[in-house]
Design an enzyme around this catalytic site. Sequence first.
Site, PDB file in Angstrom:
ATOM      1  N   CYS A 136      71.811  47.025  26.722  1.00 46.96           N
ATOM      2  CA  CYS A 136      71.085  48.047  25.967  1.00 46.96           C
ATOM      3  C   CYS A 136      71.523  49.460  26.329  1.00 46.96           C
ATOM      4  CB  CYS A 136      69.576  47.928  26.220  1.00 46.96           C
ATOM      5  SG  CYS A 136      68.862  46.314  25.954  1.00 46.96           S
ATOM      6  N   HIS A 154      62.682  48.367  26.347  1.00 47.82           N
ATOM      7  CA  HIS A 154      63.110  47.405  25.325  1.00 47.82           C
ATOM      8  C   HIS A 154      62.380  46.099  25.575  1.00 47.82           C
ATOM      9  CE1 HIS A 154      65.192  44.970  22.534  1.00 47.82           C
ATOM     10  NE2 HIS A 154      66.039  44.426  23.381  1.00 47.82           N
ATOM     11  N   HIS A 156      61.070  42.182  24.295  1.00 50.32           N
ATOM     12  CA  HIS A 156      61.252  41.009  23.453  1.00 50.32           C
ATOM     13  C   HIS A 156      59.918  40.320  23.204  1.00 50.32           C
ATOM     14  CE1 HIS A 156      65.854  40.125  24.084  1.00 50.32           C
ATOM     15  NE2 HIS A 156      65.613  41.396  23.840  1.00 50.32           N
ATOM     16  N   GLU A 179      41.908  51.681  16.156  1.00 50.59           N
ATOM     17  CA  GLU A 179      41.642  52.589  17.265  1.00 50.59           C
ATOM     18  C   GLU A 179      42.873  52.801  18.138  1.00 50.59           C
ATOM     19  OE1 GLU A 179      39.388  55.119  19.776  1.00 50.59           O
ATOM     20  OE2 GLU A 179      39.130  54.418  17.711  1.00 50.59           O
ATOM     21  N   HIS A 229      64.072  40.170  16.797  1.00 44.95           N
ATOM     22  CA  HIS A 229      64.653  40.505  18.100  1.00 44.95           C
ATOM     23  C   HIS A 229      63.604  41.109  19.036  1.00 44.95           C
ATOM     24  CE1 HIS A 229      68.240  42.542  20.382  1.00 44.95           C
ATOM     25  NE2 HIS A 229      67.165  42.486  21.165  1.00 44.95           N
ATOM     26  N   ASP A 311      63.328  33.515  -1.154  1.00 45.13           N
ATOM     27  CA  ASP A 311      64.409  33.474  -0.191  1.00 45.13           C
ATOM     28  C   ASP A 311      64.938  32.043  -0.148  1.00 45.13           C
ATOM     29  OD1 ASP A 311      64.762  34.049   3.375  1.00 45.13           O
ATOM     30  OD2 ASP A 311      66.190  34.253   1.733  1.00 45.13           O
ATOM     31  N   GLU A 313      67.191  30.371   2.830  1.00 46.81           N
ATOM     32  CA  GLU A 313      67.276  29.712   4.125  1.00 46.81           C
ATOM     33  C   GLU A 313      65.906  29.540   4.769  1.00 46.81           C
ATOM     34  OE1 GLU A 313      70.198  31.486   6.543  1.00 46.81           O
ATOM     35  OE2 GLU A 313      69.747  30.297   8.318  1.00 46.81           O
TER      36      GLU A 313
END
Length: 454
Positions: A136, A154, A156, A179, A229, A311, A313
Amino acid sequence: MEPSSSSSGSVNGSSLMVMTESHSQSIVVQKDKAVTSMSRAYLENKAVSDAKSLIAELCRQFYAMGWVSGTGGSVTVKVHDDSVPRLDQLIVMSPSGFQKERMVPEDMYVLSPDGFILSSPASKPYPYKPPKCTDCALLFMKVYGMCNAGAVIHSHGMESCLVTMINPFLKEFRITHMEMIKGIQGHSYSDELVVPIIENTSHEGELTEPIAEAIRAYPKATAVLVRNHGVYIWGDSWISAKTQAECYHYLFDAAIKLHQLGLDCSAPCHGPIGKVNGFWGSGGNFSRSFRTAAFGLDYMMEPSQHCILLDNEGTATPTSFITDVLFPYALDNVGKHLAATYGSKETQEDINLLRSQIQDDFEQGVSGAVPIPPDYVGKELVIASLVANVESMMRSDRKVIALKQLQGHIWRTGFQSNELVGVVFDDVPEALERWDASGIKWQQGITTTPFCQI
């Protein structure tokens, strides 16, 4: 401090320049013994040591919260010094590939404001891997430079992933009248919080420019979501970044739960989704979603709704059909398709688009790019070089328009010749017939993947 001269991927004196596959930006790694303009004592002073200890503590806490499990995620802070402007302060970053809950201060990297690695952790014995600065790093440096941040997180966290999947077409996350919005810098309870969503890529460094574009487009935002991600969150200090991260994750989780209840998090009244925005399908097959949703089809579909966008897939078509049938077919038939259609306007447009993409790849140093010779050398050599580039792109799972457009044309030919036979979930034909009978139009999503012939 000026870096010594070096080239991508090669050692030259005391420095090693590390390049991402798609960006010419670099981080120059300086060996500890080569740091001459900054004393070792300064790199090991109390402020730096405190920052290292802080990141180790935060990593353990965030691991317990599910934000940095499985070695994913990262944390970085500026080394606070009142005598040094924010943009000129040193930076401490967590390493890549380490178990976050077991990190210690000695595992951290120290970087200059320009991205030079001034101090690296020592290698550990097996089974630890050699130390590596976080993937990152380029993104963190971009946020520091554009936002004058004091810390970047960062995460996940599962909620930061799922909230981007509720509607795969949205480029923003929106929520209001909660809130916890008050915990986000510059926002109050009744404000609409807007967080940009960018698309994920195979390599983290490729997100640098998309994040920069999102920051420019959303100057009030202090976070950027990456679909499927996670999320990048920053603040003036580590306390501000941590506080906002907690609020963002709370709001993401709230949005998911509201959606599960059929309620709209972006409406002040948080009324039913169907009464505000119409129906938006979540993951899985659309007709399955209708049968298991909190409200029935008649309730979710307002009379003003005229079209359902589908969509492929994982929604109408099994994911395995895409990965196990369509992608191998395209890979095996690139040369055959180009040779058979070389003189057509459509294929020449595909070739021109590939030429442009490959030229960009060369300029950015992307691995696997092969030069395309001019047309006068003969189509056989042109096709051979195109096939080599397409194979490299597909094996790297590149998400570029030039590749996707060509794949779509190859698949269309396969369906027309009956070499490919479409597969859909059992309840898709029933759903399409029901919508047709109700006067509701349906349309394949905007993609180069064929929907199927049913």
